[in-house]
Design a protein around this motif. Structure first.
Motif, mmCIF file in Angstrom:
data_model
loop_
_atom_site.group_PDB
_atom_site.id
_atom_site.type_symbol
_atom_site.label_atom_id
_atom_site.label_comp_id
_atom_site.label_asym_id
_atom_site.label_seq_id
_atom_site.Cartn_x
_atom_site.Cartn_y
_atom_site.Cartn_z
ATOM 1 N N THR A 1 -10.355 -0.989 6.097
ATOM 2 C CA THR A 1 -9.989 -1.264 4.631
ATOM 3 C C THR A 1 -11.316 -1.589 3.853
ATOM 4 O O THR A 1 -12.187 -2.346 4.650
ATOM 5 C CB THR A 1 -8.779 -2.218 4.377
ATOM 6 O OG1 THR A 1 -9.129 -3.375 5.139
ATOM 7 C CG2 THR A 1 -7.539 -1.539 5.001
ATOM 8 N N ARG B 1 -7.693 5.795 15.802
ATOM 9 C CA ARG B 1 -7.706 4.852 14.783
ATOM 10 C C ARG B 1 -8.718 5.216 13.642
ATOM 11 O O ARG B 1 -8.991 4.268 12.897
ATOM 12 C CB ARG B 1 -7.931 3.488 15.327
ATOM 13 C CG ARG B 1 -7.031 2.976 16.008
ATOM 14 C CD ARG B 1 -5.714 2.362 15.318
ATOM 15 N NE ARG B 1 -4.882 1.757 16.058
ATOM 16 C CZ ARG B 1 -4.162 0.606 15.724
ATOM 17 N NH1 ARG B 1 -4.331 -0.083 14.515
ATOM 18 N NH2 ARG B 1 -3.423 0.128 16.612
ATOM 19 N N SER C 1 -6.341 6.624 9.726
ATOM 20 C CA SER C 1 -5.656 5.737 8.740
ATOM 21 C C SER C 1 -6.488 4.325 9.088
ATOM 22 O O SER C 1 -6.716 4.049 10.029
ATOM 23 C CB SER C 1 -4.249 5.712 8.805
ATOM 24 O OG SER C 1 -4.063 5.163 10.168
ATOM 25 N N GLU C 2 -6.339 3.516 7.998
ATOM 26 C CA GLU C 2 -7.079 2.216 8.026
ATOM 27 C C GLU C 2 -6.401 1.220 8.674
ATOM 28 O O GLU C 2 -5.302 0.989 8.750
ATOM 29 C CB GLU C 2 -7.457 1.836 6.687
ATOM 30 C CG GLU C 2 -8.141 2.784 5.749
ATOM 31 C CD GLU C 2 -8.461 2.332 4.086
ATOM 32 O OE1 GLU C 2 -7.594 1.593 3.889
ATOM 33 O OE2 GLU C 2 -9.297 2.686 3.574
ATOM 34 N N THR C 3 -7.129 0.282 9.412
ATOM 35 C CA THR C 3 -6.777 -0.738 10.217
ATOM 36 C C THR C 3 -7.212 -2.072 9.650
ATOM 37 O O THR C 3 -8.367 -1.981 9.344
ATOM 38 C CB THR C 3 -7.334 -0.731 11.527
ATOM 39 O OG1 THR C 3 -6.707 0.469 12.153
ATOM 40 C CG2 THR C 3 -6.746 -2.067 12.377
#
Length: 298
Positions: free
Chosen positions: A94, A288, A291-293
């Motif tokens: 993010t 991964r 989508s953001e981790t």
């Protein structure tokens, strides 16, 4: 966990989940293993007597550390049997991760690789103290050592890391500039363009895990790395494109071959040129990047 969200213990755990994942990931370099550690942590946490827990954050970090240490020791044989170089699992992160300089450095591919050279206990002590500012007494309780022993381990681990980490701080803008020059040369198959952006002693580490083709050992020097890249593209006869992104809080590229994701490239930069190229091709490590981790030190 979803059917127990009204449980106070579960609510507390979820409030610290991103922190605990970050602790486990920095210790393990694997998101899949970090998720397993979180599951094990939660199972132990929900059995705890909350009335006896004075510091919920510290207690949860202690459980997570113990489970991560167990997992890290069991991963040793898996890594020894791994085909070719082993790189940490890249995470699409993010925007706030990139904005937190301390966090971005602590999860950078370059530092994560240095942490691989520490013993499990050294890594746990270094991560907890340097990244998460956990006190020696609390670390001692987590790793099963005396506070005095933990201080010695921390000193030894810090010396080891400092001798191997980049000497200068590099801004995200400098990294993006070097990465953009690399991307243009890569897409054009421009040997001279690559030589211009690569440091003389650049190291390329590629991780295919025995599933995708990769160099069996690190490739060292600008000439060898540039020829390896251009030769590989020419031999494959494919259209290679790079999509700028942010991985582990730092600028990176998602590489596509004929439109399909082929891997992730992270870099290290010094004096405006690329000193390290870290190319993850193993598809099991690319789950991964869609989508953001969320990661956090707090």
């Amino acid at each position: 966990m979803s059917d127990q969200t009204t449980n106070p213990a579960t609510e507390i755990f979820l409030s610290y989940r991103n922190l605990l994942f970050t602790v486990a990931y920095e210790m393990l370099g694997s998101a899949a293993d970090a998720e397993d550690v979180l599951q094990e942590t939660w199972l132990r946490w929900v059995k705890a007597d909350l009335d006896q827990v004075l510091d919920q954050r510290a207690y949860l970090i202690r459980i997570t550390t113990r489970q991560a240490l167990n997992r890290l020791r069991s991963m040793k044989s898996r890594k020894e049997a791994y085909v070719g170089p082993w790189l940490p699992e890249p995470l699409l992160t993010t925007p706030d991760v990139a904005e937190d300089v301390e966090l971005a450095e602590s999860v950078s591919m370059a530092l994560m690789l240095v942490l691989e050279t520490l013993s499990p206990t050294e890594r746990a002590v270094f991560v907890l103290h340097e990244a998460f500012a956990v006190g020696y007494d609390e670390i001692a309780a987590a790793v099963g050592k005396s506070p005095a022993a933990v201080r010695q381990i921390a000193y030894r681990a810090r010396q080891h890391v400092e001798a191997r980490r980049p000497r200068e701080a590099v801004s995200a803008d400098q990294t993006r500039a070097a990465l953009e020059s690399f991307r243009r040369a890569l897409e054009a198959g421009d040997l001279q363009g690559l030589l211009d952006v690569l440091a003389p002693d650049v190291v390329l580490v590629s991780d295919g895990g025995g599933i995708k083709q990769a160099a069996p050992r690190p490739v060292v020097s600008a000439g060898k790395v540039a020829r390896f890249i251009v030769g590989g593209i020419g031999k494959a006869g494919v259209a290679l494109t790079g999509e700028p992104t942010v991985v582990n809080g730092n600028p990176a590229l998602i590489l596509r071959v004929d439109g399909e994701v082929d891997g992730v490239v992270a870099i290290g930069v010094g004096d405006g040129r690329i000193t390290g190229l870290y190319y993850v091709r193993n598809p099991h490590k690319l789950t991964r990047i869609a989508s953001e981790t969320p990661l956090t030190l707090h």
